[in-house]
Design a protein around this motif. Sequence first.
Motif, PDB file in Angstrom:
ATOM      1  N   THR A  56      -6.008  -6.197  -9.876  1.00 31.11           N
ATOM      2  CA  THR A  56      -4.643  -6.614  -9.552  1.00 31.11           C
ATOM      3  C   THR A  56      -3.785  -5.431  -9.136  1.00 31.11           C
ATOM      4  O   THR A  56      -2.861  -5.582  -8.324  1.00 31.11           O
ATOM      5  CB  THR A  56      -3.982  -7.335 -10.741  1.00 31.11           C
ATOM      6  N   LEU A  57      -4.072  -4.250  -9.672  1.00 28.49           N
ATOM      7  CA  LEU A  57      -3.333  -3.058  -9.258  1.00 28.49           C
ATOM      8  C   LEU A  57      -3.688  -2.675  -7.831  1.00 28.49           C
ATOM      9  O   LEU A  57      -2.812  -2.332  -7.024  1.00 28.49           O
ATOM     10  CB  LEU A  57      -3.635  -1.890 -10.200  1.00 28.49           C
ATOM     11  N   ARG A  58      -4.976  -2.725  -7.494  1.00 24.33           N
ATOM     12  CA  ARG A  58      -5.394  -2.381  -6.130  1.00 24.33           C
ATOM     13  C   ARG A  58      -4.844  -3.381  -5.121  1.00 24.33           C
ATOM     14  O   ARG A  58      -4.435  -3.002  -4.015  1.00 24.33           O
ATOM     15  CB  ARG A  58      -6.920  -2.325  -6.063  1.00 24.33           C
ATOM     16  N   ALA A  59      -4.811  -4.658  -5.490  1.00 24.96           N
ATOM     17  CA  ALA A  59      -4.291  -5.676  -4.581  1.00 24.96           C
ATOM     18  C   ALA A  59      -2.805  -5.492  -4.323  1.00 24.96           C
ATOM     19  O   ALA A  59      -2.300  -5.860  -3.257  1.00 24.96           O
ATOM     20  CB  ALA A  59      -4.559  -7.067  -5.149  1.00 24.96           C
ATOM     21  N   ALA A  60      -2.090  -4.911  -5.293  1.00 25.74           N
ATOM     22  CA  ALA A  60      -0.653  -4.686  -5.126  1.00 25.74           C
ATOM     23  C   ALA A  60      -0.369  -3.740  -3.963  1.00 25.74           C
ATOM     24  O   ALA A  60       0.681  -3.816  -3.318  1.00 25.74           O
ATOM     25  CB  ALA A  60      -0.053  -4.130  -6.413  1.00 25.74           C
ATOM     26  N   ASP A  61      -1.292  -2.846  -3.678  1.00 28.36           N
ATOM     27  CA  ASP A  61      -1.096  -1.870  -2.602  1.00 28.36           C
ATOM     28  C   ASP A  61      -1.301  -2.480  -1.223  1.00 28.36           C
ATOM     29  O   ASP A  61      -0.760  -1.974  -0.234  1.00 28.36           O
ATOM     30  CB  ASP A  61      -2.055  -0.687  -2.772  1.00 28.36           C
ATOM     31  N   THR A  62      -2.100  -3.537  -1.125  1.00 29.52           N
ATOM     32  CA  THR A  62      -2.459  -4.108   0.170  1.00 29.52           C
ATOM     33  C   THR A  62      -1.745  -5.420   0.471  1.00 29.52           C
ATOM     34  O   THR A  62      -1.582  -5.788   1.646  1.00 29.52           O
ATOM     35  CB  THR A  62      -3.973  -4.352   0.235  1.00 29.52           C
ATOM     36  N   GLY A  63      -1.370  -6.159  -0.560  1.00 29.94           N
ATOM     37  CA  GLY A  63      -0.800  -7.486  -0.356  1.00 29.94           C
ATOM     38  C   GLY A  63      -1.831  -8.543  -0.062  1.00 29.94           C
ATOM     39  O   GLY A  63      -1.493  -9.699   0.231  1.00 29.94           O
ATOM     40  N   ASP A  64      -3.110  -8.175  -0.136  1.00 30.66           N
ATOM     41  CA  ASP A  64      -4.179  -9.131   0.152  1.00 30.66           C
ATOM     42  C   ASP A  64      -4.538  -9.925  -1.099  1.00 30.66           C
ATOM     43  O   ASP A  64      -4.265  -9.513  -2.225  1.00 30.66           O
ATOM     44  CB  ASP A  64      -5.424  -8.400   0.659  1.00 30.66           C
ATOM     45  N   PHE A  65      -5.201 -11.048  -0.868  1.00 30.06           N
ATOM     46  CA  PHE A  65      -5.736 -11.833  -1.978  1.00 30.06           C
ATOM     47  C   PHE A  65      -7.027 -11.197  -2.467  1.00 30.06           C
ATOM     48  O   PHE A  65      -7.825 -10.687  -1.672  1.00 30.06           O
ATOM     49  CB  PHE A  65      -6.040 -13.264  -1.534  1.00 30.06           C
ATOM     50  N   ILE A  97       2.972  -5.652 -18.268  1.00 26.61           N
ATOM     51  CA  ILE A  97       2.608  -5.619 -16.853  1.00 26.61           C
ATOM     52  C   ILE A  97       3.636  -6.442 -16.074  1.00 26.61           C
ATOM     53  O   ILE A  97       3.648  -7.683 -16.150  1.00 26.61           O
ATOM     54  CB  ILE A  97       1.195  -6.174 -16.619  1.00 26.61           C
ATOM     55  N   PRO A  98       4.522  -5.775 -15.325  1.00 30.08           N
ATOM     56  CA  PRO A  98       5.527  -6.500 -14.551  1.00 30.08           C
ATOM     57  C   PRO A  98       5.004  -6.902 -13.174  1.00 30.08           C
ATOM     58  O   PRO A  98       4.217  -6.177 -12.557  1.00 30.08           O
ATOM     59  CB  PRO A  98       6.667  -5.484 -14.423  1.00 30.08           C
ATOM     60  N   THR A  99       5.432  -8.068 -12.716  1.00 31.66           N
ATOM     61  CA  THR A  99       5.100  -8.521 -11.370  1.00 31.66           C
ATOM     62  C   THR A  99       6.390  -8.899 -10.651  1.00 31.66           C
ATOM     63  O   THR A  99       7.411  -9.204 -11.281  1.00 31.66           O
ATOM     64  CB  THR A  99       4.155  -9.729 -11.371  1.00 31.66           C
ATOM     65  N   LEU A 100       6.306  -8.890  -9.316  1.00 41.86           N
ATOM     66  CA  LEU A 100       7.464  -9.227  -8.487  1.00 41.86           C
ATOM     67  C   LEU A 100       7.057 -10.254  -7.451  1.00 41.86           C
ATOM     68  O   LEU A 100       6.029 -10.106  -6.783  1.00 41.86           O
ATOM     69  CB  LEU A 100       7.985  -7.967  -7.776  1.00 41.86           C
ATOM     70  N   THR A 101       7.843 -11.301  -7.318  1.00 36.47           N
ATOM     71  CA  THR A 101       7.699 -12.246  -6.216  1.00 36.47           C
ATOM     72  C   THR A 101       9.036 -12.367  -5.510  1.00 36.47           C
ATOM     73  O   THR A 101      10.093 -12.394  -6.153  1.00 36.47           O
ATOM     74  CB  THR A 101       7.226 -13.627  -6.699  1.00 36.47           C
ATOM     75  N   GLN A 102       8.994 -12.409  -4.178  1.00 36.44           N
ATOM     76  CA  GLN A 102      10.219 -12.526  -3.386  1.00 36.44           C
ATOM     77  C   GLN A 102      10.491 -13.974  -2.990  1.00 36.44           C
ATOM     78  O   GLN A 102      11.439 -14.237  -2.261  1.00 36.44           O
ATOM     79  CB  GLN A 102      10.089 -11.665  -2.114  1.00 36.44           C
ATOM     80  N   ARG A 103       9.670 -14.896  -3.466  1.00 35.30           N
ATOM     81  CA  ARG A 103       9.874 -16.300  -3.130  1.00 35.30           C
ATOM     82  C   ARG A 103      11.235 -16.766  -3.639  1.00 35.30           C
ATOM     83  O   ARG A 103      11.634 -16.469  -4.767  1.00 35.30           O
ATOM     84  CB  ARG A 103       8.769 -17.149  -3.749  1.00 35.30           C
ATOM     85  N   TRP A 124      -4.747 -21.177   0.168  1.00 33.64           N
ATOM     86  CA  TRP A 124      -3.574 -21.635   0.914  1.00 33.64           C
ATOM     87  C   TRP A 124      -3.256 -20.713   2.091  1.00 33.64           C
ATOM     88  O   TRP A 124      -2.369 -21.001   2.872  1.00 33.64           O
ATOM     89  CB  TRP A 124      -2.360 -21.736  -0.003  1.00 33.64           C
ATOM     90  N   GLY A 125      -3.956 -19.580   2.192  1.00 33.22           N
ATOM     91  CA  GLY A 125      -3.764 -18.689   3.332  1.00 33.22           C
ATOM     92  C   GLY A 125      -2.537 -17.802   3.191  1.00 33.22           C
ATOM     93  O   GLY A 125      -1.855 -17.779   2.165  1.00 33.22           O
ATOM     94  N   GLY A 126      -2.255 -17.051   4.247  1.00 30.04           N
ATOM     95  CA  GLY A 126      -1.102 -16.155   4.248  1.00 30.04           C
ATOM     96  C   GLY A 126      -1.346 -14.913   3.411  1.00 30.04           C
ATOM     97  O   GLY A 126      -2.477 -14.488   3.204  1.00 30.04           O
ATOM     98  N   LYS A 127      -0.269 -14.330   2.916  1.00 28.64           N
ATOM     99  CA  LYS A 127      -0.320 -13.135   2.089  1.00 28.64           C
ATOM    100  C   LYS A 127       0.003 -13.484   0.642  1.00 28.64           C
ATOM    101  O   LYS A 127       0.720 -14.443   0.360  1.00 28.64           O
ATOM    102  CB  LYS A 127       0.682 -12.088   2.588  1.00 28.64           C
ATOM    103  N   LYS A 128      -0.501 -12.671  -0.265  1.00 27.82           N
ATOM    104  CA  LYS A 128      -0.200 -12.864  -1.678  1.00 27.82           C
ATOM    105  C   LYS A 128       1.278 -12.592  -1.917  1.00 27.82           C
ATOM    106  O   LYS A 128       1.789 -11.525  -1.564  1.00 27.82           O
ATOM    107  CB  LYS A 128      -1.055 -11.919  -2.523  1.00 27.82           C
TER     108      LYS A 128
END
Length: 288
Positions: free
Chosen positions: A36-45, A76-82, A54-58
């Motif tokens: 999950t840390l590595r995915a945070a750098d790329t925005g990929d699933f 562990i904090p997470t951020l969503t812009q939705r 569902w497609g798109g970006k994480k």
Amino acid sequence: MFFRWDWLRPVLTAPIVPTLGPVHPDALTVGMFEDTLRAADTGDFLPYDKDRRWGGKKDERVLCSDVVHQPEHTLIPTLTQRGRGTVKVFAYGLRDSVTDEAAELAAKLAAAHDVAGARVVRPLDPETAHPRGTRIQLKDFTAGPCPDPGGPVRSVTAWPAAVQETFAPFAEAMAGDGLAFLHTQMQAGRCGPVLATVVEDRIVGAIGPMEVLPDAIGRPQLMPQYFAVLPEARGQGLGRILWRAAMRWGQSHGAAYQLLQTEVGGPSDRLCQAEGLASLGFTHTTSA
């Protein structure tokens, strides 16, 4: 390696991973948290992220530089812009004081990222007395056969055209349960089959999409579904028939298990408990 498993594993009271949600206990490893840390750098699933279908970006990512990792607790904090945006802090720890520390961190990060929501997600073990929030449940398809539920359940596309046309108003009426979103995915051909039950040539309940994908260790998992019955059609056992039909579909299509999240004390929670699902723990979400 960022996370020390000898610190993190003792405080994983429920098998839930930030940005991924519930996972099978057998798949719960330190590598999953590192992923999950590595995915945070790329925005990929991640390959085994249930949301990738569902497609798109994480949309949700871990705020790696703000993780707190100590011997007795991990935040562990997470951020969503939705929408107007939300910071969630997953508070892993055995002491109740971890909730206060997580709330303070969530409020600080929400202000720093200029988002409206600040929440704390506290995993709790299966033996928690008087739990609130969400129960994590496991349906193990290897434990025994799933019986034929009987009743008027078919794939939406297997019903006559006139019946299929009633799905749109049904989905709109149950938009709060995600059925309107599901309908858009169906129209675009981006999801598996959806099972529906019918009364007097009108769809009154549905569950789907029905999809099986491999988890982090390659075991086939029946993906979570949207599930709803019109209020006026409840009390007739249609929800139970739909759910049993979905479980039979999953087993017949090779799934080893399904993980479900149900609101404690709600109709789906009572149904799953009555059907003998194993409770893996709880998550209690509060505003910071």
